[in-house]
Design a protein around this motif. Structure first.
Motif, PDB file in Angstrom:
ATOM      1  N   GLY A 220      30.991  26.820  48.424  1.00  0.00           N
ATOM      2  CA  GLY A 220      30.098  27.905  48.038  1.00  0.00           C
ATOM      3  C   GLY A 220      30.630  28.696  46.857  1.00  0.00           C
ATOM      4  N   ASP A 221      31.939  28.890  46.790  1.00  0.00           N
ATOM      5  CA  ASP A 221      32.530  29.633  45.674  1.00  0.00           C
ATOM      6  C   ASP A 221      32.393  28.881  44.361  1.00  0.00           C
ATOM      7  OD1 ASP A 221      33.260  31.683  47.353  1.00  0.00           O
ATOM      8  OD2 ASP A 221      35.290  30.934  47.699  1.00  0.00           O
ATOM      9  N   LEU A 222      32.547  27.564  44.399  1.00  0.00           N
ATOM     10  CA  LEU A 222      32.371  26.769  43.189  1.00  0.00           C
ATOM     11  C   LEU A 222      30.922  26.823  42.712  1.00  0.00           C
ATOM     12  CD1 LEU A 222      34.581  23.659  44.006  1.00  0.00           C
ATOM     13  CD2 LEU A 222      35.135  25.606  42.528  1.00  0.00           C
ATOM     14  N   GLU A 223      29.977  26.886  43.654  1.00  0.00           N
ATOM     15  CA  GLU A 223      28.567  27.043  43.284  1.00  0.00           C
ATOM     16  C   GLU A 223      28.339  28.413  42.645  1.00  0.00           C
ATOM     17  OE1 GLU A 223      24.646  26.408  42.613  1.00  0.00           O
ATOM     18  OE2 GLU A 223      26.137  24.922  43.246  1.00  0.00           O
ATOM     19  N   LYS A 224      28.987  29.445  43.186  1.00  0.00           N
ATOM     20  CA  LYS A 224      28.884  30.788  42.585  1.00  0.00           C
ATOM     21  C   LYS A 224      29.499  30.810  41.194  1.00  0.00           C
ATOM     22  CE  LYS A 224      28.926  33.297  46.970  1.00  0.00           C
ATOM     23  NZ  LYS A 224      29.695  34.209  47.848  1.00  0.00           N
ATOM     24  N   LEU A 225      30.598  30.069  41.011  1.00  0.00           N
ATOM     25  CA  LEU A 225      31.234  29.994  39.707  1.00  0.00           C
ATOM     26  C   LEU A 225      30.291  29.374  38.683  1.00  0.00           C
ATOM     27  CD1 LEU A 225      33.772  30.206  37.909  1.00  0.00           C
ATOM     28  CD2 LEU A 225      34.457  27.970  38.785  1.00  0.00           C
ATOM     29  N   VAL A 239      32.232  21.993  36.420  1.00  0.00           N
ATOM     30  CA  VAL A 239      33.536  21.981  37.072  1.00  0.00           C
ATOM     31  C   VAL A 239      34.037  20.549  37.003  1.00  0.00           C
ATOM     32  CG1 VAL A 239      34.825  22.411  39.193  1.00  0.00           C
ATOM     33  CG2 VAL A 239      32.890  23.884  38.594  1.00  0.00           C
ATOM     34  N   ASP A 240      35.071  20.338  36.186  1.00  0.00           N
ATOM     35  CA  ASP A 240      35.565  18.976  35.970  1.00  0.00           C
ATOM     36  C   ASP A 240      36.269  18.416  37.196  1.00  0.00           C
ATOM     37  OD1 ASP A 240      34.539  18.895  33.434  1.00  0.00           O
ATOM     38  OD2 ASP A 240      36.401  19.490  32.445  1.00  0.00           O
ATOM     39  N   ALA A 252      49.993  27.031  54.116  1.00  0.00           N
ATOM     40  CA  ALA A 252      49.660  27.624  52.820  1.00  0.00           C
ATOM     41  C   ALA A 252      48.815  26.650  52.014  1.00  0.00           C
ATOM     42  CB  ALA A 252      50.921  27.992  52.051  1.00  0.00           C
ATOM     43  N   MET A 253      47.807  27.195  51.302  1.00  0.00           N
ATOM     44  CA  MET A 253      46.891  26.389  50.506  1.00  0.00           C
ATOM     45  C   MET A 253      46.962  26.838  49.057  1.00  0.00           C
ATOM     46  SD  MET A 253      45.549  24.562  52.944  1.00  0.00           S
ATOM     47  CE  MET A 253      44.207  23.749  52.094  1.00  0.00           C
ATOM     48  N   TYR A 254      46.872  25.863  48.158  1.00  0.00           N
ATOM     49  CA  TYR A 254      46.888  26.133  46.722  1.00  0.00           C
ATOM     50  C   TYR A 254      45.655  25.463  46.125  1.00  0.00           C
ATOM     51  CZ  TYR A 254      51.711  27.307  47.832  1.00  0.00           C
ATOM     52  OH  TYR A 254      52.829  27.858  48.398  1.00  0.00           O
ATOM     53  N   ILE A 255      44.801  26.272  45.502  1.00  0.00           N
ATOM     54  CA  ILE A 255      43.517  25.787  44.996  1.00  0.00           C
ATOM     55  C   ILE A 255      43.517  25.875  43.482  1.00  0.00           C
ATOM     56  CG2 ILE A 255      41.020  26.133  45.011  1.00  0.00           C
ATOM     57  CD1 ILE A 255      41.339  27.475  47.745  1.00  0.00           C
ATOM     58  N   SER A 256      43.081  24.793  42.856  1.00  0.00           N
ATOM     59  CA  SER A 256      42.987  24.767  41.401  1.00  0.00           C
ATOM     60  C   SER A 256      41.666  24.127  41.013  1.00  0.00           C
ATOM     61  CB  SER A 256      44.161  23.984  40.796  1.00  0.00           C
ATOM     62  OG  SER A 256      44.034  23.912  39.383  1.00  0.00           O
ATOM     63  N   ALA A 257      40.943  24.761  40.105  1.00  0.00           N
ATOM     64  CA  ALA A 257      39.668  24.234  39.619  1.00  0.00           C
ATOM     65  C   ALA A 257      39.690  24.215  38.097  1.00  0.00           C
ATOM     66  CB  ALA A 257      38.505  25.071  40.117  1.00  0.00           C
ATOM     67  N   SER A 258      39.408  23.066  37.544  1.00  0.00           N
ATOM     68  CA  SER A 258      39.371  22.916  36.088  1.00  0.00           C
ATOM     69  C   SER A 258      37.913  22.952  35.641  1.00  0.00           C
ATOM     70  CB  SER A 258      40.021  21.594  35.676  1.00  0.00           C
ATOM     71  OG  SER A 258      39.928  21.413  34.276  1.00  0.00           O
ATOM     72  N   VAL A 259      37.608  23.843  34.699  1.00  0.00           N
ATOM     73  CA  VAL A 259      36.220  24.026  34.277  1.00  0.00           C
ATOM     74  C   VAL A 259      36.065  23.742  32.790  1.00  0.00           C
ATOM     75  CG1 VAL A 259      35.872  25.773  36.056  1.00  0.00           C
ATOM     76  CG2 VAL A 259      36.463  26.493  33.741  1.00  0.00           C
ATOM     77  N   LYS A 260      34.843  23.400  32.421  1.00  0.00           N
ATOM     78  CA  LYS A 260      34.468  23.249  31.026  1.00  0.00           C
ATOM     79  C   LYS A 260      33.345  24.246  30.759  1.00  0.00           C
ATOM     80  CE  LYS A 260      32.519  19.962  27.715  1.00  0.00           C
ATOM     81  NZ  LYS A 260      31.940  18.603  27.538  1.00  0.00           N
TER      82      LYS A 260
END
Length: 814
Positions: A220-225, A239-240, A252-260
C-alpha cells in the motif's frame, strides 16, 4: 511428469486390485469397518450387485473410496462371486487444541481449519495438517512475524481416534529499522513518506504500530508513493525494484525501494470516446483534469468516478470509464483519452431482503427508494440504505446487485440486514451530578411485532424529579408516509433538591398531546401537534425572619417568582399548546454519523385561552465532515427565543409587576445552559440569570452581585434560566485504535460557547461562556454513558462556584 504420475498411480491401484477374471458380483462384503457404516461406503461405491466386475472397474472403486478421505488403505479381492473390499479407516479427530495464538483469534482460526476439513469429529488427514502448518506460517509472515513456529502434535487414542495439539509460538513482530527511497531528487524523503503506514521506530510507534513490518502495508505504501508523484505531474514515474532484507535474528527489517521519477507532464488534449448516452457537453463538465494543467492522476480518477456515478444514476449499473494516457516524452505532454463504456441499461427486476427475521418485509420495502420494475439508480439505492440505517433496527445494511441469469438488462437487488434489538425491558440505576441517583424502569419497542411502530412506557425517579410517560408512534398511518403519535406524561419536580444551587420551587405537571408527521422529501419532514397540560407551581412564602429580616428558610423561593405568580393570579397553569416543527436530516448514520447534518426549526405556542400566552422558537443546525485519517469534524449551533403575546397582568405583584403591564415570559418555560450535554465544564443549568431570596428594606428584591447574595440564608444566587439562548459547539471525533466500533463508543475533543439571557435585548457577546476538553460517549449495556473532562476558558467570578472539571452521567435517560 503427469504421465509418470499416472503410471505410478495405476501401478499402485493394480497392485491392490488383485488380478482376476471378470465375474458377475453376487454380493459385496466390506471388511475393516468400525466407525463408518456399510451403507455409507456402498453409497460411494460405483459397483452394484449383479454388475460385471473387471480389473478396471475395481480400480475405479478403489479411487472412489480413496476420494472420500475416509480410508488410508483400500484393497479389492474376490471370494467366489463375492466382491471383498478390505479397508483401513483413517482415525477421527477426537480433540483439536490450539495454544499460543494471540494475533489470530481462535474463532477465526478454527473457522479456517474447518473449511479444510480439520475439526473435531472429522477424519484425520496428515496432508491437511501439513497444509494448515504452512498456511499459518504464511499468515504470520504477512503480519511481520518471521520467527513464528507452528508445531502440530498428534497423539493416537483408543477406538481409532487422535488428539491434535497445535502449538504456536508467534514470536515478536519484525521492526523496521531502515526505509530507503533511492532515486528521488524532486521531493524530500519526509514529504513522500508522510502518508506511509510503515515507518521506522519513533515515539508514537507504541500507539500506531507503524514500525511493524507487513507485506500488505508495504504494498500500500508503494502505491501511495506512485500516487504522490503521479498526482504532481510525473506521469512516467515507476518503482524499479523493491528489496526487503531481514536480519539473521528475524527481528529487524530493512526496506529499500529504487524509483525512477521521470519528468513533469502537462495535459495537451482530452478526448471522450465511446458510446455517449449522455451529451458529451454534460460529460465534459465532470472532467476535473483540464487541458494545459499539470498531469494529475487523482483528478483523473475523480473524473472517472463521477462519470460512472452519473451513468449509474440513470440505469447503467455496470458502466466503465477507462483513462488511456498517451505520453509524448519529447514534448513532455499527455494526450488523455477517456473511453466510456456504459454497457447495457438495466432495470431492477426484484428486490429481496435477507436477515430480517423479526422485521416484516413491508417495513423495509417502504423505505426503499429503488423500486422494482424501474431503471437502476445508484443514488436511489444509496438513499435506501441510509433510510434503513436510520430506522435503528439494524446493525448493518448491505445492498448487492446481480445480473439475472440469461439476461443483460435486468438485475436483482439483495438487501442484507443484520438486526439488532429494537426493544427493551429495562430496570436501571444511573447517576448524574445534576440529578443524583436515577432509578428507572421502562418497556419500549421501536419495532413493535416487526411492524415499524414504536411505543414506550417509562417511569423514572431522581433526587428532584418523578416522571411517568407513555408514547406511541405509527410512522406510516398512510402509504404516503404520514405518521401519527400520542404522548401522555406526568412529572413532579422539586428543583430545590437538585445537587446544584438551583432556584427553589416545585411543579406538578400533567400533559397529553397528539401529533402528525408529514414527509416532504427523503430528507425533510414537518410535524404538527396539539396538546393540553396542567402545571401546578408551588412557591414558598414563609422565609422572612421576623427579628432580623435577613434569615431565610432552606426552602425559600426568590421574591421575583412569588411576585410573578401573584401578578398572574394563578398557581395552576393551564395551557393549550400547538407546535410545528421542520426537520432536514442528511446524516449517514443513526448512532454515530460521520457525514451529513441535521437542521431543525420548531415553534411551540401557548394558544389563546391558556393561563399564560407565549411562544417559543428553537432552531438548531449541525453537520459532520470526515476530514481524513479517521477524524470527523462536527459543528453545531443552537438558538432559542421565547416571548409572551396579547396579555397583561391581572394583579399587582409587589414592586416588580403591575396590573395592566405586559406579562413577562413564564419562568417554568425558560431555556437553560451548562452541563454534561450543553456548555460543558459548568454544572447543569447554572449559566445565565440568577436570583436571590428575599427583599431589601424598601421591598425590592435583592439583586445578585458577582453571583452572590448579600445576607439571607443563601450565599449564592440561584440560576433561573432565560428566554433567549445561544449555543455553539465545535467537536473533532478522534480515531483511536482501541475503539474499533464507532457505533458503540467515540472520543472527541470539543469546544463549547454559549449562555442564556433574560430576553433577546439582554444579549451581550461579552457574557458568552466557553470551555474545551475531551468527551467519551459510550452506548454501554446499562444505557448511554457520557464522561467529560472540561476546562472553562472563558468565565467570570460568579461562575467559579458552578465550574466542574469532570462530568459524567450514565443509565437510561428519558
Amino acid at each position: 511428469m503427469k504421465r509418470l504420475a499416472a503410471l505410478i498411480l495405476l501401478a499402485t491401484l493394480s497392485a491392490k486390485a488383485l488380478a482376476f477374471e471378470p465375474f458377475i458380483v453376487s454380493d459385496i462384503r466390506i471388511d475393516g469397518l468400525s466407525r463408518i457404516s456399510q451403507g455409507t461406503v456402498l453409497n460411494y461405491l460405483p459397483v452394484n450387485k449383479g454388475e460385471r466386475l473387471t480389473t478396471e472397474r475395481a480400480q475405479a472403486a478403489i479411487r472412489a473410496l480413496y476420494n472420500t478421505k475416509f480410508f488410508s488403505d483400500v484393497q479389492v479381492d474376490r471370494e467366489g462371486d463375492i466382491m471383498v473390499i478390505k479397508v483401513i479407516e483413517r482415525p477421527s479427530i477426537a480433540k483439536l487444541a490450539l495454544r499460543g495464538n494471540k494475533d489470530i483469534k481462535e474463532e477465526d482460526l478454527r473457522k479456517g481449519l474447518k473449511e479444510i476439513g480439520l475439526s473435531e469429529g472429522e477424519t484425520f488427514d496428515r496432508l491437511s495438517l501439513d497444509r494448515v502448518q504452512q498456511e499459518l506460517i504464511r499468515q504470520y509472515y504477512n503480519r511481520g512475524k518471521y520467527n513464528v513456529s507452528v508445531d502440530p502434535h498428534v497423539v493416537n487414542l483408543d477406538r481409532n481416534r487422535v488428539s491434535i495439539d497445535i502449538e504456536i509460538r508467534e514470536g515478536k513482530v519484525a521492526k523496521i529499522k531502515e526505509i530507503n527511497i533511492v532515486g528521488n531528487t524532486a521531493f524530500l524523503d519526509k514529504d513522500i513518506r508522510k502518508d506511509f503506514e510503515s515507518d521506522t521506530t519513533n515515539w508514537m510507534s507504541w500507539y500506531s504500530k507503524d514500525d511493524q513490518y507487513s507485506r500488505e502495508k508495504l504494498s500500500g505504501d508503494l502505491e501511495k508513493l506512485q500516487s504522490y508523484y503521479m498526482d504532481r505531474g510525473y506521469a512516467d514515474f515507476g518503482v524499479d525494484s523493491t528489496q526487503v532484507t531481514i536480519a539473521p535474528d528475524k527481528r529487524a527489517m530493512y526496506i529499500s525501494a529504487s524509483v525512477k521519477e521521470g519528468e513533469i507532464y502537462t495535459v495537451s488534449d482530452i478526448h471522450l470516446l465511446g458510446e455517449m448516452v449522455i451529451p458529451e457537453e454534460s460529460m465534459r463538465k465532470l472532467v476535473f483534469q483540464k487541458q494545459g494543467e499539470t498531469f494529475n492522476r487523482k483528478a483523473i480518477e475523480a473524473s472517472t468516478d463521477a462519470m460512472k456515478s452519473i451513468l449509474a444514476s440513470i440505469g447503467y449499473a455496470f458502466a466503465k470509464v477507462t483513462p488511456v494516457p498517451k505520453l509524448d516524452k519529447e514534448k513532455r505532454t499527455v494526450d488523455l483519452t477517456l473511453f466510456i463504456e456504459p454497457g447495457k441499461r438495466v432495470y431492477v427486476r426484484r428486490v429481496v431482503f435477507q436477515g430480517n427475521t423479526r422485521t416484516e418485509d413491508g417495513v423495509l420495502r417502504r423505505e426503499m427508494r429503488q423500486l422494482e420494475g424501474s431503471w437502476y439508480s445508484q443514488p436511489a439505492i444509496d438513499r435506501s440504505k441510509i433510510r434503513l440505517q436510520h430506522l435503528g433496527y439494524f446493525k448493518k445494511v448491505d445492498v448487492d446487485k446481480k445480473l439475472v441469469p440469461g439476461t443483460e438488462d435486468q438485475v436483482d437487488l439483495t438487501v442484507k440486514v443484520e438486526e439488532q434489538s429494537a426493544g427493551s425491558l429495562m430496570f436501571g440505576v444511573g447517576y448524574s451530578q445534576y440529578s443524583g441517583i436515577i432509578l428507572s424502569a421502562s418497556v419500549s419497542q421501536n419495532n413493535f411485532l416487526g411492524t415499524g411502530d414504536s411505543f414506550s412506557v417509562a417511569a423514572q425517579r431522581s433526587n428532584y424529579s418523578t416522571s411517568v410517560s407513555a408514547t406511541y408512534f405509527n410512522p406510516y398511518l398512510t402509504d404516503s408516509g404520514i405518521g401519527i403519535g400520542y404522548q401522555a406524561a406526568f412529572t413532579k419536580s422539586d428543583y430545590g433538591d437538585t445537587n446544584s444551587d438551583f432556584v427553589n420551587y416545585t411543579s406538578s405537571n400533567k400533559s397529553f398531546s397528539a401529533f402528525l408527521n408529514f414527509p416532504i422529501t427523503d430528507f425533510d419532514s414537518l410535524r404538527a401537534g396539539l396538546g393540553i397540560s396542567s402545571n401546578k407551581i408551588n412557591l414558598t412564602y414563609d422565609y422572612i425572619d421576623p427579628t432580623t429580616g435577613q434569615l431565610y428558610s432552606s426552602s425559600a423561593s426568590p421574591q421575583q417568582l412569588i411576585d410573578y405568580q401573584n401578578a398572574i393570579g394563578h398557581k395552576t397553569i393551564h395551557t393549550w399548546n400547538g407546535n410545528l416543527s421542520w426537520t432536514h436530516d442528511t446524516r449517514n448514520g443513526y448512532w454515530a454519523p460521520t457525514r451529513g447534518g441535521l437542521m431543525t426549526l420548531s415553534t411551540d405556542i401557548a394558544l389563546p385561552g391558556s393561563t399564560v400566552q407565549y411562544y417559543k422558537i428553537f432552531g438548531e443546525a449541525n453537520h459532520y465532515w470526515p476530514i481524513g485519517a479517521g477524524f470527523v469534524l462536527y459543528l453545531d449551533g443552537q438558538v432559542g427565543y421565547g416571548k409572551t403575546y396579547g396579555q397583561t397582568y391581572d394583579y399587582d405583584g409587589g414592586t416588580s409587576y403591575k396590573k395592566g403591564d405586559p406579562v413577562d415570559f413564564p419562568f417554568w418555560e425558560n431555556y437553560y445552559a451548562g452541563g454534561v450535554r450543553d456548555v460543558r465544564g459548568f454544572q447543569d443549568n447554572t449559566l445565565g440569570p440568577k436570583l436571590c431570596v428575599g427583599t431589601n428594606p424598601d421591598g425590592t428584591p435583592i439583586q445578585p452581585v458577582n453571583g452572590k447574595c448579600t445576607g439571607g440564608y443563601y450565599t449564592y444566587a440561584q440560576p433561573i434560566g432565560g428566554a433567549f439562548k445561544v449555543l455553539g459547539t465545535a467537536q473533532v471525533f478522534l480515531p483511536l485504535p482501541f475503539l474499533k466500533d464507532v457505533n458503540t463508543a467515540r472520543v472527541s475533543w470539543f469546544m463549547d460557547v454559549g449562555n442564556v439571557y433574560q430576553d433577546y435585548s439582554s444579549f451581550k457577546a461579552s457574557e458568552l461562556r466557553a470551555s474545551t476538553g475531551l468527551s467519551l460517549q459510550w452506548q454501554a449495556p446499562i444505557g448511554p454513558l457520557i464522561i467529560n473532562f472540561a476546562v472553562p476558558i472563558r468565565s467570570k467570578d460568579e461562575d467559579r462556584h458552578y465550574e466542574e472539571r469532570i462530568q459524567f452521567t450514565f443509565g437510561s435517560q428519558f
